[in-house]
Design a protein around this motif. Structure first.
Motif, PDB file in Angstrom:
ATOM      1  N   LEU A  47      19.406 -55.081 -10.748  1.00 14.08           N
ATOM      2  CA  LEU A  47      20.188 -55.132 -11.978  1.00 14.08           C
ATOM      3  C   LEU A  47      21.114 -56.345 -11.952  1.00 14.08           C
ATOM      4  N   VAL A  48      21.184 -57.059 -13.091  1.00 14.24           N
ATOM      5  CA  VAL A  48      22.125 -58.170 -13.259  1.00 14.24           C
ATOM      6  C   VAL A  48      23.124 -57.787 -14.344  1.00 14.24           C
ATOM      7  N   VAL A  49      24.403 -57.829 -14.014  1.00 11.99           N
ATOM      8  CA  VAL A  49      25.454 -57.675 -15.021  1.00 11.99           C
ATOM      9  C   VAL A  49      26.041 -59.055 -15.278  1.00 11.99           C
ATOM     10  N   VAL A  50      26.048 -59.459 -16.542  1.00  9.82           N
ATOM     11  CA  VAL A  50      26.701 -60.707 -16.928  1.00  9.82           C
ATOM     12  C   VAL A  50      28.021 -60.328 -17.594  1.00  9.82           C
ATOM     13  N   SER A  51      29.112 -60.793 -17.011  1.00 10.51           N
ATOM     14  CA  SER A  51      30.431 -60.360 -17.458  1.00 10.51           C
ATOM     15  C   SER A  51      31.243 -61.543 -17.954  1.00 10.51           C
ATOM     16  N   GLY A  52      31.817 -61.393 -19.147  1.00 12.71           N
ATOM     17  CA  GLY A  52      32.716 -62.417 -19.648  1.00 12.71           C
ATOM     18  C   GLY A  52      32.843 -62.397 -21.153  1.00 12.71           C
ATOM     19  N   GLY A  53      34.081 -62.358 -21.603  1.00 11.90           N
ATOM     20  CA  GLY A  53      34.346 -62.562 -23.027  1.00 11.90           C
ATOM     21  C   GLY A  53      34.580 -64.036 -23.252  1.00 11.90           C
ATOM     22  N   ARG A  54      35.845 -64.418 -23.382  1.00 10.62           N
ATOM     23  CA  ARG A  54      36.211 -65.830 -23.470  1.00 10.62           C
ATOM     24  C   ARG A  54      37.448 -66.037 -22.606  1.00 10.62           C
ATOM     25  N   GLY A  55      37.443 -67.120 -21.843  1.00  9.14           N
ATOM     26  CA  GLY A  55      38.551 -67.406 -20.950  1.00  9.14           C
ATOM     27  C   GLY A  55      39.255 -68.689 -21.328  1.00  9.14           C
ATOM     28  N   LYS A  56      40.046 -69.208 -20.405  1.00 10.11           N
ATOM     29  CA  LYS A  56      40.878 -70.364 -20.711  1.00 10.11           C
ATOM     30  C   LYS A  56      40.068 -71.622 -21.008  1.00 10.11           C
ATOM     31  N   VAL A  57      38.867 -71.718 -20.484  1.00 11.86           N
ATOM     32  CA  VAL A  57      38.030 -72.879 -20.749  1.00 11.86           C
ATOM     33  C   VAL A  57      37.051 -72.611 -21.882  1.00 11.86           C
ATOM     34  N   THR A  58      36.661 -71.357 -22.072  1.00 14.43           N
ATOM     35  CA  THR A  58      35.604 -71.023 -23.035  1.00 14.43           C
ATOM     36  C   THR A  58      36.140 -70.373 -24.308  1.00 14.43           C
ATOM     37  N   GLU A  59      37.439 -70.443 -24.528  1.00 15.93           N
ATOM     38  CA  GLU A  59      38.020 -69.765 -25.695  1.00 15.93           C
ATOM     39  C   GLU A  59      37.472 -70.297 -27.020  1.00 15.93           C
ATOM     40  N   GLY A  60      36.954 -71.512 -27.033  1.00 20.55           N
ATOM     41  CA  GLY A  60      36.410 -72.075 -28.261  1.00 20.55           C
ATOM     42  C   GLY A  60      34.915 -71.869 -28.439  1.00 20.55           C
TER      43      GLY A  60
END
Length: 225
Positions: free
Chosen positions: A67-80
């Protein structure tokens, strides 16, 4: 490549070879990649570098976890970004041959701690037990990811993995941001340990001094004040 210092001589005045060597000392401490072992989950830690997702796919194909979980909303670099980090990473792992039923998305995390806690909650809700897991991150995020997971999800035998991207390759991209991120990450290892967010990990004097000097030279955009 335009070197840090060339466009802002007043702030970034150190010779580039000196800056490069200071960054190497920080990099050498932050990178902590471990041998693999059969696991229940591969956790791709969301960030701006899709090579992390490629590495997660490679580990899945090698059979280290189902199983692969990909985790992430938006962070300090990817907020845009138009999409969450998880959606971008999910597309990458599928493009690299991981079937959809082997991929779970966690789209709320905005930092490393939330990558761990939100994934823990997601898998608990689905009844997926985890005794061993693999944290896949940028090379210079591997040590901090491990320290965070050890605090936020204890009782799991965590392993760390990263794409095989060299220090020099990162410098060929956005060198200033790369150095700034590393300075911020090393500082967080001390600050967050004090705040109870991750387990303490000793930092060699040379690495800490290099991080302080880089911050003094102006590579301090992500330093906690």
């Amino acid at each position: 490549m335009p070197h840090a210092g060339e466009s802002d001589a007043a702030k970034f005045s150190a010779p580039w070879p000196e800056v490069r060597e200071l960054g190497r000392l920080v990099w050498d401490h932050l990178v902590f990649v471990m041998p693999m072992a059969p696991s229940q989950v591969i956790l791709a830690m969301g960030c701006h570098d899709p090579r992390v997702a490629v590495q997660a796919a490679r580990l899945w194909h090698e059979g280290w976890a189902p199983l692969v979980v990909v985790s992430g909303g938006r962070g300090k670099v990817t907020e845009g970004w138009a999409e969450t980090e998880a959606r971008v990473f999910a597309r990458v792992v599928r493009e690299h041959g991981v079937p959809g039923d082997a991929v779970l998305l966690e789209e709320t995390a905005a930092n490393t701690g939330e990558n761990i806690t939100a994934t823990r909650a997601l898998l608990a809700a689905r009844g997926v037990p985890v005794e061993r897991g693999i944290l896949v991150a940028k090379p210079y995020m591997t040590r901090r990811s491990l320290a965070t997971a050890a605090r936020q999800w204890p009782g799991v035998d965590w392993r760390t993995s990263a794409p095989e991207v060299s220090y020099e390759t990162y410098l060929e991209g956005d060198a200033r941001r790369f150095l700034e991120l590393m300075v911020g990450d090393l500082q967080r290892m001390a600050v967050y340990a004090e705040r109870g967010f991750q387990v303490p990990m000793p930092v060699p004097e040379a690495a800490w001094a290099a991080h302080e000097e880089l911050a003094r030279l102006g590579y301090d955009r992500y330093v906690i004040t």
